[in-house]
Write a protein that holds these residues in place. Structure first.
Motif, PDB file in Angstrom:
ATOM      1  N   SER A  26       0.822  -1.210   0.000  1.00 44.12           N
ATOM      2  CA  SER A  26       0.000   0.000   0.000  1.00 44.12           C
ATOM      3  C   SER A  26       0.858   1.263   0.000  1.00 44.12           C
ATOM      4  CB  SER A  26      -0.918   0.001   1.222  1.00 44.12           C
ATOM      5  OG  SER A  26      -1.669   1.189   1.289  1.00 44.12           O
ATOM      6  N   LEU A  27       1.894   1.287   0.848  1.00 45.17           N
ATOM      7  CA  LEU A  27       2.761   2.463   0.934  1.00 45.17           C
ATOM      8  C   LEU A  27       3.577   2.637  -0.348  1.00 45.17           C
ATOM      9  CD1 LEU A  27       4.075   2.225   4.631  1.00 45.17           C
ATOM     10  CD2 LEU A  27       2.295   3.722   3.731  1.00 45.17           C
ATOM     11  N   LEU A  28       4.098   1.529  -0.880  1.00 47.62           N
ATOM     12  CA  LEU A  28       4.873   1.614  -2.118  1.00 47.62           C
ATOM     13  C   LEU A  28       3.994   2.083  -3.280  1.00 47.62           C
ATOM     14  CD1 LEU A  28       7.099  -1.580  -1.852  1.00 47.62           C
ATOM     15  CD2 LEU A  28       7.866   0.791  -1.743  1.00 47.62           C
ATOM     16  N   ASN A  29       2.744   1.649  -3.273  1.00 48.24           N
ATOM     17  CA  ASN A  29       1.815   2.091  -4.313  1.00 48.24           C
ATOM     18  C   ASN A  29       1.611   3.607  -4.247  1.00 48.24           C
ATOM     19  OD1 ASN A  29      -0.142   1.023  -6.446  1.00 48.24           O
ATOM     20  ND2 ASN A  29      -1.473   2.345  -5.218  1.00 48.24           N
ATOM     21  N   ALA A  30       1.594   4.153  -2.981  1.00 49.84           N
ATOM     22  CA  ALA A  30       1.460   5.610  -2.808  1.00 49.84           C
ATOM     23  C   ALA A  30       2.664   6.339  -3.397  1.00 49.84           C
ATOM     24  CB  ALA A  30       1.320   5.942  -1.324  1.00 49.84           C
ATOM     25  N   VAL A  31       3.855   5.726  -3.302  1.00 53.67           N
ATOM     26  CA  VAL A  31       5.070   6.325  -3.875  1.00 53.67           C
ATOM     27  C   VAL A  31       4.947   6.420  -5.391  1.00 53.67           C
ATOM     28  CG1 VAL A  31       7.545   5.983  -4.258  1.00 53.67           C
ATOM     29  CG2 VAL A  31       6.576   5.563  -2.003  1.00 53.67           C
ATOM     30  N   TRP A  32       4.611   5.278  -6.041  1.00 58.57           N
ATOM     31  CA  TRP A  32       4.532   5.263  -7.514  1.00 58.57           C
ATOM     32  C   TRP A  32       3.396   6.166  -7.998  1.00 58.57           C
ATOM     33  CZ3 TRP A  32       8.831   3.469  -6.804  1.00 58.57           C
ATOM     34  CH2 TRP A  32       9.117   2.253  -6.194  1.00 58.57           C
ATOM     35  N   ASP A  33       2.289   6.184  -7.248  1.00 50.92           N
ATOM     36  CA  ASP A  33       1.142   7.011  -7.626  1.00 50.92           C
ATOM     37  C   ASP A  33       1.498   8.494  -7.611  1.00 50.92           C
ATOM     38  OD1 ASP A  33      -1.460   7.635  -8.324  1.00 50.92           O
ATOM     39  OD2 ASP A  33      -2.160   7.699  -6.259  1.00 50.92           O
ATOM     40  N   ASN A  34       2.184   8.930  -6.547  1.00 48.74           N
ATOM     41  CA  ASN A  34       2.586  10.342  -6.441  1.00 48.74           C
ATOM     42  C   ASN A  34       3.548  10.730  -7.549  1.00 48.74           C
ATOM     43  OD1 ASN A  34       1.668  12.105  -4.077  1.00 48.74           O
ATOM     44  ND2 ASN A  34       1.983  10.140  -3.059  1.00 48.74           N
ATOM     45  N   LEU A  35       4.529   9.865  -7.814  1.00 47.85           N
ATOM     46  CA  LEU A  35       5.538  10.187  -8.827  1.00 47.85           C
ATOM     47  C   LEU A  35       4.922  10.222 -10.229  1.00 47.85           C
ATOM     48  CD1 LEU A  35       8.601   8.122  -7.515  1.00 47.85           C
ATOM     49  CD2 LEU A  35       8.237  10.598  -7.357  1.00 47.85           C
ATOM     50  N   LEU A  36       4.022   9.259 -10.515  1.00 46.30           N
ATOM     51  CA  LEU A  36       3.379   9.238 -11.831  1.00 46.30           C
ATOM     52  C   LEU A  36       2.437  10.436 -11.984  1.00 46.30           C
ATOM     53  CD1 LEU A  36       2.829   7.876 -14.535  1.00 46.30           C
ATOM     54  CD2 LEU A  36       1.125   6.426 -13.399  1.00 46.30           C
ATOM     55  N   THR A  37       1.667  10.742 -10.930  1.00 45.51           N
ATOM     56  CA  THR A  37       0.746  11.881 -10.972  1.00 45.51           C
ATOM     57  C   THR A  37       1.503  13.181 -11.229  1.00 45.51           C
ATOM     58  OG1 THR A  37      -0.767  10.775  -9.440  1.00 45.51           O
ATOM     59  CG2 THR A  37      -1.004  13.154  -9.675  1.00 45.51           C
ATOM     60  N   ASN A  38       2.644  13.369 -10.535  1.00 46.76           N
ATOM     61  CA  ASN A  38       3.453  14.579 -10.746  1.00 46.76           C
ATOM     62  C   ASN A  38       4.024  14.637 -12.160  1.00 46.76           C
ATOM     63  OD1 ASN A  38       3.020  15.611  -8.227  1.00 46.76           O
ATOM     64  ND2 ASN A  38       4.975  14.967  -7.366  1.00 46.76           N
ATOM     65  N   ALA A  39       4.455  13.480 -12.674  1.00 49.20           N
ATOM     66  CA  ALA A  39       5.024  13.435 -14.026  1.00 49.20           C
ATOM     67  C   ALA A  39       3.983  13.837 -15.064  1.00 49.20           C
ATOM     68  CB  ALA A  39       5.554  12.034 -14.331  1.00 49.20           C
ATOM     69  N   ILE A  40       2.719  13.470 -14.792  1.00 52.85           N
ATOM     70  CA  ILE A  40       1.639  13.856 -15.705  1.00 52.85           C
ATOM     71  C   ILE A  40       1.271  15.324 -15.502  1.00 52.85           C
ATOM     72  CG2 ILE A  40      -0.776  13.453 -16.329  1.00 52.85           C
ATOM     73  CD1 ILE A  40      -0.333  10.513 -15.371  1.00 52.85           C
TER      74      ILE A  40
ATOM     75  N   ILE B 269       5.596  12.820   1.535  1.00 48.37           N
ATOM     76  CA  ILE B 269       5.123  11.470   1.875  1.00 48.37           C
ATOM     77  C   ILE B 269       5.983  10.429   1.174  1.00 48.37           C
ATOM     78  CG2 ILE B 269       3.204   9.852   1.552  1.00 48.37           C
ATOM     79  CD1 ILE B 269       1.306  12.213   2.061  1.00 48.37           C
ATOM     80  N   VAL B 270       6.289  10.677  -0.112  1.00 51.68           N
ATOM     81  CA  VAL B 270       7.145   9.764  -0.889  1.00 51.68           C
ATOM     82  C   VAL B 270       8.490   9.578  -0.189  1.00 51.68           C
ATOM     83  CG1 VAL B 270       8.485   9.555  -3.024  1.00 51.68           C
ATOM     84  CG2 VAL B 270       6.064  10.166  -3.120  1.00 51.68           C
ATOM     85  N   ALA B 271       9.140  10.693   0.190  1.00 50.90           N
ATOM     86  CA  ALA B 271      10.457  10.624   0.838  1.00 50.90           C
ATOM     87  C   ALA B 271      10.380   9.864   2.149  1.00 50.90           C
ATOM     88  CB  ALA B 271      10.990  12.039   1.081  1.00 50.90           C
ATOM     89  N   ALA B 272       9.307  10.096   2.929  1.00 51.15           N
ATOM     90  CA  ALA B 272       9.161   9.418   4.217  1.00 51.15           C
ATOM     91  C   ALA B 272       8.975   7.913   4.038  1.00 51.15           C
ATOM     92  CB  ALA B 272       7.980  10.009   4.995  1.00 51.15           C
TER      93      ALA B 272
END
Length: 459
Positions: A351-365, A428-431
């Motif tokens: 769940s936490l790792l999914n939040a990392v990829w989600d944030n990074l992909l959302t920002n990239a878009i 959140i990603v960094a944490a």
């Protein structure tokens, strides 16, 4: 309460006194065990030589001879078999000597008074000016028997040395105390400055001046203190900014909700406007819900709560699922997305790792340019896995790169065309990455694009 300066001076002088007493006791023990037997043997040899010489010189005047011997540094006591006693040289402070001892020496025994002198704590024996602290040997002159008792005249032989050592000791003590007082002041001054700096820091003044040129532990401490003050200042600024941002981010949707709720009271409102206002209110509620959820997650991560549920995670499949979920956003902006996502499994919280990829992909878009490019890839490197999110978006300048992981920090909205967000995503990603024992890097060139690299351990 005594100051550190006074304590240091008192303790140092106390150590000097204690070490002086201890050194005296140790040297006294050394004299008793090693030097006294040697001193006894040396003076016994001298006494026997004198007795032998006088015995071989029948014409020698004993009184003149012993007067001469005493003048060059000896105290002499002579007693004959008739009980007549004669003293030559400096007087003895204590003349107590048993009659039996005198008789034994007259009859041929040797009296080792120096060797057998009482071993008291503060008496070395060498300086005790007593008759029983002598060497006694038999002496025969012109057929008459004597007992010769002899010891070095310490005052005559070493008087100048006594004065020299006395002055040396007194000057050493005085100079040591003066040097301790001044050197202690020099040593304690940086600590006093640190105390003042601490008080200044507690009052909210972070501009403290400390001496960092010293090449010792105090210099290191001062340097660390300044670093700490700088960090505290940054944290204080972040706290103020945090309060300001969160107040704004909560107040803004609440104001919108209140405003549109009041508009809904109007009876003349058309169904279309009513539906539109309700949609806006629901959007603001969703925005508040997202903000509170992210704040709760950050609070849990800050407290190091045991929120991680570790299991094997296929991060390649995870990211592919996210790409499918965001396909409509990618297509809407005309972004070309390429990926190389092999099936790589690591141990972590899905769940936490999914939040990392989600944030990074959302920002990239979100921060990309129309018809831009996004590249996502996974590479294995030893016992680590590297995940790359690269885009051709607006990029970051140096100042933004330094603060990109700060809470509530947003890039320049003018450059990013007023893109909304809570400013909590990357913090959140960094944490989360740190919680998994990993590292996140950012490389970016303004107006050219940004690359995030997440390095995670496999196990």
């Amino acid at each position: 309460m005594r100051s550190l300066y006074v304590k240091f001076v008192v303790f140092t002088i106390g150590i000097m006194i204690f070490s002086g007493i201890l050194a005296f006791l140790i040297s006294n023990m050394y004299y008793q065990q090693k030097l006294k037997p040697f001193n006894d043997q040396k003076n016994t040899t001298i006494a026997l030589n004198i007795a032998e010489f006088t015995g071989n010189q029948p014409d020698l005047d004993l009184k003149d001879y012993f007067e001469n011997i005493s003048s060059i540094g000896y105290q002499i006591f002579l007693v004959d078999n008739s009980g007549n006693e004669f003293y030559f040289g400096a007087p003895f402070r204590e003349k107590t000597l048993s009659h039996s001892t005198k008789e034994q020496v007259i009859n041929g025994d040797i009296f080792h008074g120096i060797l057998n002198f009482p071993q008291e704590t503060f008496v070395t024996g060498f300086f005790a000016n007593e008759l029983k602290n002598t060497i006694g040997v038999p002496l025969t002159h012109n057929g008459k028997k004597y007992a010769l008792f002899i010891r070095p005249d310490i005052k005559l032989l070493f008087n100048e040395m006594h004065i020299l050592f006395g002055w040396l000791l007194a000057l050493a003590i005085m100079l040591s105390i003066i040097m301790v007082i001044f050197i202690t002041k020099y040593l304690v001054r940086p600590i006093s400055k640190l105390t003042s700096a601490t008080k200044s820091l507690s009052n909210g003044n972070y501009n403290v001046d400390l001496d960092t040129t010293r090449h010792d532990e105090l210099g290191e401490l001062s340097l660390s203190f300044l670093r700490m003050a700088s960090k505290l200042e940054q944290m204080d600024e972040m706290r103020k900014e945090f309060i300001s941002n969160i107040s704004h981010d909560i107040q803004s949707p609440l104001s919108n909700i209140k405003g549109y709720a009041n508009l809904l009271k109007s009876e003349s409102m058309s169904p279309e406007d009513k539906s539109n206002y309700i949609s806006i209110i629901n959007g603001e509620i969703k925005r508040l819900s997202t903000l509170t959820r992210q704040l709760l997650l950050l609070a849990s991560l800050d407290r190091d709560e045991d929120i991680m549920k570790r299991k094997s995670v296929n991060i390649g499949k995870q990211i592919k699922e996210l790409i499918r979920s965001n396909q409509w956003q990618i297509g809407e902006k005309g972004i070309t997305l390429g990926f190389t996502l092999p099936d790589v499994e690591i141990t972590g919280d899905p769940s936490l790792l999914n939040a990392v990829w989600d944030n990074l992909l959302t920002n990239a878009i979100k921060y990309n340019k129309p018809n831009g490019i996004i590249e996502i890839s996974i590479k294995e490197q030893g016992k680590s896995v590297l995940v790359f999110f690269e885009d051709s978006g607006i990029g970051l300048n140096d100042k933004e790169k330094e603060r990109i992981f700060d809470r509530f920090y947003r890039v320049d909205t003018a450059r990013s065309r007023s893109i909304d967000g809570t400013g909590l995503g990357l913090s959140i990603v960094a944490a989360i990455v740190t919680l998994h024992g990993g590292i996140i890097h950012v490389n970016s060139i303004e107006n050219q694009g940004t690359s995030f690299v997440v390095e995670l351990p496999v196990r």
